[in-house]
Design a protein around this motif. Structure first.
Motif, mmCIF file in Angstrom:
data_model
loop_
_atom_site.group_PDB
_atom_site.id
_atom_site.type_symbol
_atom_site.label_atom_id
_atom_site.label_comp_id
_atom_site.label_asym_id
_atom_site.label_seq_id
_atom_site.Cartn_x
_atom_site.Cartn_y
_atom_site.Cartn_z
ATOM 1 N N THR A 184 -47.772 43.357 -70.017
ATOM 2 C CA THR A 184 -47.302 42.934 -68.696
ATOM 3 C C THR A 184 -48.393 42.189 -67.923
ATOM 4 O O THR A 184 -48.099 41.543 -66.926
ATOM 5 C CB THR A 184 -46.877 44.148 -67.842
ATOM 6 O OG1 THR A 184 -47.974 45.065 -67.785
ATOM 7 C CG2 THR A 184 -45.671 44.847 -68.430
ATOM 8 N N HIS A 185 -49.644 42.295 -68.366
ATOM 9 C CA HIS A 185 -50.736 41.624 -67.674
ATOM 10 C C HIS A 185 -51.190 40.405 -68.490
ATOM 11 O O HIS A 185 -50.367 39.660 -68.979
ATOM 12 C CB HIS A 185 -51.866 42.614 -67.385
ATOM 13 C CG HIS A 185 -51.498 43.632 -66.353
ATOM 14 N ND1 HIS A 185 -50.632 44.677 -66.609
ATOM 15 C CD2 HIS A 185 -51.839 43.729 -65.047
ATOM 16 C CE1 HIS A 185 -50.463 45.390 -65.500
ATOM 17 N NE2 HIS A 185 -51.191 44.827 -64.535
ATOM 18 N N ALA A 186 -52.495 40.254 -68.646
ATOM 19 C CA ALA A 186 -53.003 39.029 -69.293
ATOM 20 C C ALA A 186 -52.974 39.119 -70.816
ATOM 21 O O ALA A 186 -53.442 38.215 -71.495
ATOM 22 C CB ALA A 186 -54.415 38.740 -68.803
ATOM 23 N N GLY A 330 -43.513 39.817 -65.945
ATOM 24 C CA GLY A 330 -44.864 40.357 -65.981
ATOM 25 C C GLY A 330 -45.168 41.197 -64.757
ATOM 26 O O GLY A 330 -44.358 41.313 -63.836
ATOM 27 N N ALA A 331 -46.353 41.781 -64.756
ATOM 28 C CA ALA A 331 -46.768 42.595 -63.621
ATOM 29 C C ALA A 331 -46.820 41.721 -62.384
ATOM 30 O O ALA A 331 -47.192 40.552 -62.460
ATOM 31 C CB ALA A 331 -48.144 43.203 -63.896
ATOM 32 N N MET A 332 -46.449 42.256 -61.267
ATOM 33 C CA MET A 332 -46.423 41.554 -59.982
ATOM 34 C C MET A 332 -45.460 40.369 -60.003
ATOM 35 O O MET A 332 -45.516 39.507 -59.139
ATOM 36 C CB MET A 332 -47.831 41.072 -59.586
ATOM 37 C CG MET A 332 -48.802 42.227 -59.433
ATOM 38 S SD MET A 332 -50.529 41.689 -59.409
ATOM 39 C CE MET A 332 -50.841 41.375 -61.130
ATOM 40 N N GLY A 333 -44.601 40.331 -61.002
ATOM 41 C CA GLY A 333 -43.679 39.201 -61.097
ATOM 42 C C GLY A 333 -42.335 39.491 -60.442
ATOM 43 O O GLY A 333 -41.566 38.577 -60.170
ATOM 44 N N ILE A 356 -40.563 41.897 -71.045
ATOM 45 C CA ILE A 356 -41.044 41.896 -69.665
ATOM 46 C C ILE A 356 -41.194 40.479 -69.104
ATOM 47 O O ILE A 356 -41.466 40.282 -67.942
ATOM 48 C CB ILE A 356 -42.367 42.702 -69.594
ATOM 49 C CG1 ILE A 356 -42.819 42.976 -68.156
ATOM 50 C CG2 ILE A 356 -43.484 42.050 -70.378
ATOM 51 C CD1 ILE A 356 -42.021 44.001 -67.442
ATOM 52 N N TRP A 357 -40.994 39.473 -69.965
ATOM 53 C CA TRP A 357 -41.102 38.076 -69.525
ATOM 54 C C TRP A 357 -39.823 37.337 -69.915
ATOM 55 O O TRP A 357 -39.243 37.628 -70.965
ATOM 56 C CB TRP A 357 -42.265 37.375 -70.235
ATOM 57 C CG TRP A 357 -43.592 38.039 -70.126
ATOM 58 C CD1 TRP A 357 -44.122 38.960 -70.983
ATOM 59 C CD2 TRP A 357 -44.578 37.838 -69.108
ATOM 60 N NE1 TRP A 357 -45.377 39.339 -70.566
ATOM 61 C CE2 TRP A 357 -45.682 38.654 -69.412
ATOM 62 C CE3 TRP A 357 -44.632 37.034 -67.966
ATOM 63 C CZ2 TRP A 357 -46.834 38.695 -68.620
ATOM 64 C CZ3 TRP A 357 -45.785 37.073 -67.184
ATOM 65 C CH2 TRP A 357 -46.863 37.897 -67.508
ATOM 66 N N ASN A 385 -44.461 27.889 -63.879
ATOM 67 C CA ASN A 385 -45.044 29.214 -64.090
ATOM 68 C C ASN A 385 -44.901 30.040 -62.820
ATOM 69 O O ASN A 385 -45.757 30.034 -61.953
ATOM 70 C CB ASN A 385 -46.519 29.086 -64.496
ATOM 71 C CG ASN A 385 -47.149 30.445 -64.743
ATOM 72 O OD1 ASN A 385 -46.538 31.488 -64.508
ATOM 73 N ND2 ASN A 385 -48.380 30.445 -65.209
ATOM 74 N N ASP A 386 -43.799 30.769 -62.764
ATOM 75 C CA ASP A 386 -43.490 31.581 -61.598
ATOM 76 C C ASP A 386 -43.940 33.017 -61.852
ATOM 77 O O ASP A 386 -43.207 33.962 -61.593
ATOM 78 C CB ASP A 386 -41.967 31.501 -61.375
ATOM 79 C CG ASP A 386 -41.577 31.758 -59.943
ATOM 80 O OD1 ASP A 386 -42.461 32.088 -59.138
ATOM 81 O OD2 ASP A 386 -40.374 31.633 -59.649
ATOM 82 N N THR A 387 -45.114 33.179 -62.425
ATOM 83 C CA THR A 387 -45.649 34.517 -62.721
ATOM 84 C C THR A 387 -47.068 34.593 -62.171
ATOM 85 O O THR A 387 -47.609 33.590 -61.719
ATOM 86 C CB THR A 387 -45.714 34.786 -64.240
ATOM 87 O OG1 THR A 387 -46.873 34.138 -64.788
ATOM 88 C CG2 THR A 387 -44.478 34.284 -64.981
ATOM 89 N N ALA A 388 -47.659 35.763 -62.255
ATOM 90 C CA ALA A 388 -49.000 35.955 -61.701
ATOM 91 C C ALA A 388 -50.096 35.760 -62.753
ATOM 92 O O ALA A 388 -51.247 36.132 -62.522
ATOM 93 C CB ALA A 388 -49.092 37.345 -61.079
#
Ligand code: C2O
Ligand code: CU
Length: 457
Positions: A184-186, A330-333, A356-357, A385-388
């Protein structure tokens, strides 16, 4: 009579017992995916158990001339099914090595014959494309060098493979390939970043000219690199020569990205030439080469462009079919819902399926392609890219060019790094029929949903 090589061979064959080849084609070389042990960390650390081609990491270098066809018979001796993808090569679709799209995964004990026409010169690589988050992290990758008919004038040709290992205290690969927190992160980051130089040089001389071929084989890590004691130009991105050699300072490589540099040793004898890795505000020496004495007495001529590859560059994208790709999750998404395997799901259900994506609201490989394309058509794909997190988007089958906001087109590439919040547009001419994957090359993100495909007929 002039004794040509051909005459000599004919003469010799009369005296030599030749092996009976049965007149058929020579047997293809085997490349075996298997477990091995490699000294990944030097010093007092034990060897690391890896999965590698022919049991090594990196796998054997594949090197041939542009225009040749190489074949390799994959033999799978791993405890999992596998397949090989030839990253950046414009191969026929059935050779692309993508289980579920272009072939069935090769089961343990099975084999698959890959035949790869080498249309383009440059720096490419190969890697597992099955359960790749795990299989690439365990070491299933290698380099492919396709030599130009007219190679540039250099003293050393060095591949610098950047890798990233997650190792235990006893230098063993940790068995945590599906950790949701990474996905969910990098992505799954290692704790041991390393540069593998081949051939391993023990030193260089001042004013010598080097070709450095950087390849980022990390599953998820973006590598920012600079050089010290070396100066020159970038001559290729992702294998493809640039029209005009480019200046560089810090080179940023998303997973799978490559660059060819031609640089001269400007450090003095007694100093070292270095490859530095930049992480946050610090720089670390990844690799260094002692400068032993003076090479050519004078500085070299300016670096020339490499000969272009036989792939058309696009010069006009007006009127091209456009389909956009919206990246979410993703996280914070704040992802609320998506479709997976044709079923609409809420966020909790998606996570239960390891997803998760999403691309355009779909997680995982959809049944329908993102776009149907006719051969020869030019396609534009703006990617939002609408993710963090950043994502390294890779298209199989051909190279694309970035379309800049002013309408100009960038260099040919096969992977583009898109930062959080950015919209970047690519365009490509569909020159290779087949079903081609388009995915994030942060392999954790790919596993957790970021993939789609393009159909060229
Ligand atoms: Cu380098 Cu789909 O891969
Ligand atoms: Cu990604």
């Amino acid at each position: 009579m002039n004794l040509s090589r051909r005459h000599f061979l004919v003469g010799a064959s009369a005296l030599t017992v030749l092996p009976n080849t049965g007149g058929g084609a020579p047997a293809p070389r085997i490349i075996e995916a298997r477990v091995g042990k490699v000294q990944v960390v030097s010093g007092d650390y034990p060897k690391t158990e890896i999965w590698g081609y022919d049991g090594g990491v990196p796998g054997p270098m594949i090197r041939a001339r542009q225009g040749e066809t190489v074949s390799r018979k994959l033999v799978n001796s791993l405890p999992q099914p596998t397949a090989i993808h030839w990253h950046g090569l414009r191969v026929p679709n059935e050779m692309d090595g993508v289980p579920g799209l272009t072939q069935d995964a090769v089961q343990t004990g099975g084999e698959f014959l890959y035949e790869l026409p080498l249309k383009d010169a440059g720096t490419y690589w190969y890697h597992s494309h099955n359960q790749s988050t795990e299989q690439v992290a365990r070491g299933l990758y290698g380099v492919i060098l396709v030599d130009e008919e007219q190679a540039p004038d250099i003293d050393h040709d060095i591949t610098v493979l950047l890798d990233d290992w997650r190792l235990s205290e006893t230098a063993q690969i940790t068995d945590d390939f599906g950790a949701m927190h990474d996905w969910t992160h990098a992505g799954r980051m290692g704790n041991y970043v390393h540069a593998h130089l081949s051939p391993a040089l023990h030193g260089v001389q001042r004013n010598q000219r080097l070709r450095l071929r950087f390849v980022n084989v990390a599953t998820d890590r973006i590598m920012a690199v600079s050089l010290r004691g070396l100066a020159g130009k970038l001559v290729a991105h992702d294998g493809m020569p640039v029209e005009r050699p480019e200046d560089f300072e810090v080179l940023v490589f998303g997973p799978a990205q490559r660059a060819d540099l031609i640089v001269d040793v400007i450090a003095q004898a007694g100093e070292t030439a270095q490859v530095l890795l930049h992480e946050r505000d610090a720089a670390y020496v990844l690799s260094e080469l002692p400068v032993k004495g003076q090479g050519p007495s004078a500085a070299r001529d300016p670096v020339q462009a490499l000969p272009p590859n036989p792939i058309g560059r696009i010069d006009d994208v007006s009127g091209a079919q456009t389909v956009s790709l919206h990246m979410e999750g993703g996280a914070m998404g704040g992802l609320r819902q998506g479709t997976y395997k044709g079923r609409p799901m809420n966020a909790r259900e998606l996570v239960e399926h390891g997803q998760i994506w999403t691309f355009n609201g779909v997680a995982g490989l959809p049944d329908e392609p993102l776009i149907f394309v006719s051969e020869g058509e030019v396609i534009r794909i703006p990617m939002v890219n609408d993710t963090a997190f950043p994502h390294a988007m890779h298209l199989h089958g051909t190279h694309f060019q970035e379309v800049f906001p002013d309408g100009t087109l960038g260099p040919l590439r096969d992977t583009i790094l898109i930062n959080r919040g950015e919209t970047r547009e690519i365009a490509f001419a569909a020159d290779n029929p087949g079903d081609w994957l388009l995915h994030c090359h942060m392999l954790s993100h790919q596993a957790a949903g970021m993939k789609t495909w393009v159909k060229v007929t």
